[in-house]
Design a protein around this motif. Structure first.
Motif, PDB file in Angstrom:
ATOM      1  N   LYS A 126       0.836  -1.204  -0.054  1.00  0.00           N
ATOM      2  CA  LYS A 126      -0.032   0.029  -0.071  1.00  0.00           C
ATOM      3  C   LYS A 126       0.961   1.110  -0.197  1.00  0.00           C
ATOM      4  O   LYS A 126       2.010   1.220   0.550  1.00  0.00           O
ATOM      5  CB  LYS A 126      -0.826   0.032   1.175  1.00  0.00           C
ATOM      6  CG  LYS A 126      -1.879  -1.077   1.286  1.00  0.00           C
ATOM      7  CD  LYS A 126      -3.092  -0.634   0.366  1.00  0.00           C
ATOM      8  CE  LYS A 126      -4.146  -1.609   0.292  1.00  0.00           C
ATOM      9  NZ  LYS A 126      -5.232  -1.239  -0.678  1.00  0.00           N
ATOM     10  N   TYR A 154      -3.493   3.773  -0.369  1.00  0.00           N
ATOM     11  CA  TYR A 154      -3.782   3.476  -1.654  1.00  0.00           C
ATOM     12  C   TYR A 154      -3.106   2.537  -2.180  1.00  0.00           C
ATOM     13  O   TYR A 154      -1.853   2.201  -1.840  1.00  0.00           O
ATOM     14  CB  TYR A 154      -3.109   4.971  -2.504  1.00  0.00           C
ATOM     15  CG  TYR A 154      -3.806   6.165  -2.053  1.00  0.00           C
ATOM     16  CD1 TYR A 154      -5.081   6.502  -2.717  1.00  0.00           C
ATOM     17  CD2 TYR A 154      -3.072   6.992  -1.327  1.00  0.00           C
ATOM     18  CE1 TYR A 154      -5.742   7.790  -2.257  1.00  0.00           C
ATOM     19  CE2 TYR A 154      -3.679   8.148  -0.974  1.00  0.00           C
ATOM     20  CZ  TYR A 154      -4.952   8.769  -1.284  1.00  0.00           C
ATOM     21  OH  TYR A 154      -5.538   9.703  -0.765  1.00  0.00           O
ATOM     22  N   GLU A 165      -3.420   5.924  -8.112  1.00  0.00           N
ATOM     23  CA  GLU A 165      -4.582   6.160  -7.355  1.00  0.00           C
ATOM     24  C   GLU A 165      -4.084   6.986  -6.227  1.00  0.00           C
ATOM     25  O   GLU A 165      -5.047   8.107  -5.820  1.00  0.00           O
ATOM     26  CB  GLU A 165      -4.815   4.783  -6.381  1.00  0.00           C
ATOM     27  CG  GLU A 165      -6.068   4.673  -6.217  1.00  0.00           C
ATOM     28  CD  GLU A 165      -6.261   3.190  -5.333  1.00  0.00           C
ATOM     29  OE1 GLU A 165      -6.455   3.248  -4.055  1.00  0.00           O
ATOM     30  OE2 GLU A 165      -6.234   2.098  -6.061  1.00  0.00           O
ATOM     31  N   MET A 166      -2.975   7.270  -5.580  1.00  0.00           N
ATOM     32  CA  MET A 166      -2.579   8.376  -4.588  1.00  0.00           C
ATOM     33  C   MET A 166      -2.580   9.516  -5.264  1.00  0.00           C
ATOM     34  O   MET A 166      -3.120  10.634  -4.787  1.00  0.00           O
ATOM     35  CB  MET A 166      -1.395   7.814  -4.168  1.00  0.00           C
ATOM     36  CG  MET A 166      -0.910   9.029  -3.175  1.00  0.00           C
ATOM     37  SD  MET A 166       0.803   8.684  -2.724  1.00  0.00           S
ATOM     38  CE  MET A 166       1.864   9.423  -3.945  1.00  0.00           C
ATOM     39  N   GLY A 199      -6.010  10.671  -5.691  1.00  0.00           N
ATOM     40  CA  GLY A 199      -6.902  10.899  -4.400  1.00  0.00           C
ATOM     41  C   GLY A 199      -6.141  11.816  -3.471  1.00  0.00           C
ATOM     42  O   GLY A 199      -7.030  12.556  -3.097  1.00  0.00           O
TER      43      GLY A 199
END
Lengths: 119, 201
Positions: free
Chosen positions: A5, B19, B24-25, B28
Motif C-alpha cells: 500500500k 492507496y 491512485e494516490m 486521491g
C-alpha cells in the motif's frame, strides 16, 4: 507476491501541491520512479532487494528516489520514502532538491523512527 | 516565488490514507489532471523496461548479478531498466527471458474488448483441449487423466458462468441447457456424449 500500500505523509501532500505548481516535470519524473519502485516492491522478497540507479539509500531505512528517466534539463529532485516490510506500507515522506537535502534526510529519518514497527 | 518560500516542518506524520497504487494516490491527493496524465505518459513509455526490472527483482538478482549473467556492466543494466521502451532491443528482451527463465510476451495495438477477449481465449482453449484429446489416444492412462481434466474444466467453466450470471439483473430468470451429441462420423471413434446443465439461481 505481496501487495504494498502507498501512504503519503502530511508534509508530502504539501510538497506535492508546491511541486505541481512550481516543478511539474520534476514531480512527474519522481512519481514515475515511485511507480517503478512500487512495482518492484510488489515482486521482491523484501525492500532491501530493490536496488536500481534511481534509488539512493539514505540510512535508517530511508530511500531517496531521483528524477532520472523523466527527461532532460530537470532540476535534481529527491522523493524520500520508507518501505516498511512488516506492514507492507510504502510511506511517502517528502520531496526536495539539493538545497534542502540535509534537512529532508533528517525529517525522513525522524519520520521513519516514528512509524517503524517495533520488532 | 522561489523554493525557499516553500515551508517544511521539522517533523511530519502519516496522513493515514492508503492507496493501492501511485496513480491512485495522485488522484486521491488531488494532483492536477495534467500531472497525472504526464505520469501516465511516462509510465506508458517505460512499460517494458519496468517489467524487465520487476522480473529481475522477482528472481532475486541485483543489477550486478544480472549484468554478469548477460555479460554486461551493472551500469548498462541500470541504464536499460531506467530508460524508455524505444531504446530496448529484441536482444535485450531475449537475454532477460533467457537469464530469468521467464516467458515474456509483448503485445502491441489496441486492447481487446471483453467479447473479443472471451472469444479469443475460448478458441485458444478449444485448440488446446483438442490437442489434449489427441494425446489421450496414445494410451489408457493418458486417456483417464485427460478425461478427468476435461471433467474438471467442464465444472469450472460452468461455475464461472454461474458466478457471472449471479451478477446479472435478471439472475433469477436464467436457465440454460447444454446438449452435446457427437456427430455420426465422430461416433465411430468416441462414445456419444450428452450433458445437461441447469443453473438455478
Amino acid at each position: 507476491m505481496s501487495v504494498w500500500k502507498v501512504m503519503p505523509s502530511e508534509q508530502y501532500v504539501k510538497d506535492q501541491t508546491w511541486y505541481a505548481k512550481k516543478h511539474p516535470r520534476e514531480l512527474e519524473a519522481v512519481a514515475n520512479n515511485l511507480g517503478r519502485y512500487h512495482a518492484q516492491l510488489n515482486r521482491a522478497k523484501n525492500a532491501l532487494c530493490v536496488q536500481a540507479g534511481y534509488i539512493h539509500p539514505e540510512g535508517k531505512g530511508v530511500v531517496a528516489l531521483d528524477q532520472k528517466g523523466g527527461g532532460t534539463s530537470l532540476q535534481e529532485t529527491r522523493l524520500y520514502v520508507y518501505a516498511d516490510d512488516s506492514t507492507k506500507v510504502l510511506h511517502i515522506i517528502t520531496i526536495g532538491n539539493k538545497n534542502t537535502q540535509d534537512s529532508d534526510i533528517k525529517l525522513a529519518q525522524a519520520y521513519t523512527e516514528s512509524v517503524r514497527t517495533p520488532r | 516565488m522561489d523554493d525557499s518560500q516553500h515551508s517544511k516542518s521539522p517533523q511530519t506524520k502519516p496522513t493515514g490514507r492508503t492507496y493501492g497504487s501511485v496513480d491512485e494516490m495522485l488522484r486521491g491527493e488531488k494532483v492536477p489532471a495534467e500531472i497525472v496524465t504526464g505520469v501516465r505518459k511516462l509510465n506508458n513509455e517505460t512499460r517494458f523496461t519496468r517489467m524487465l526490472a520487476a522480473l529481475r527483482v522477482k528472481a532475486g538478482l541485483t543489477q550486478t548479478q544480472m549484468g554478469e549473467k548477460m555479460d554486461r556492466t551493472q551500469s548498462a543494466i541500470s541504464k536499460l531498466e531506467s530508460g524508455r521502451d524505444e531504446e530496448l532491443t529484441l536482444a535485450d528482451i531475449r537475454d532477460y527471458s533467457k537469464v530469468l527463465n521467464e516467458r515474456i510476451v509483448l503485445g502491441f495495438g489496441p486492447p481487446m474488448n471483453h467479447v473479443e477477449a472471451i472469444k479469443t481465449y475460448a478458441l485458444a482453449m478449444r485448440e488446446r483441449m483438442m490437442a489434449l484429446a489427441k494425446i489421450a489416444q496414445q494410451d489408457g492412462q493418458l486417456e483417464k487423466e485427460v478425461q478427468a481434466f476435461f471433467g474438471e474444466a467442464f465444472f469450472n467453466i460452468l461455475t464461472i458462468l454461474a458466478t457471472c450470471q449471479q451478477q446479472m439483473p435478471n439472475k433469477n430468470e436464467f436457465e440454460f441447457k447444454i446438449e452435446l451429441q457427437s456427430s455420426p462420423a465422430l461416433a465411430k471413434q468416441t462414445p456419444s456424449v450428452e450433458a445437461k446443465a441447469t443453473l438455478v439461481a
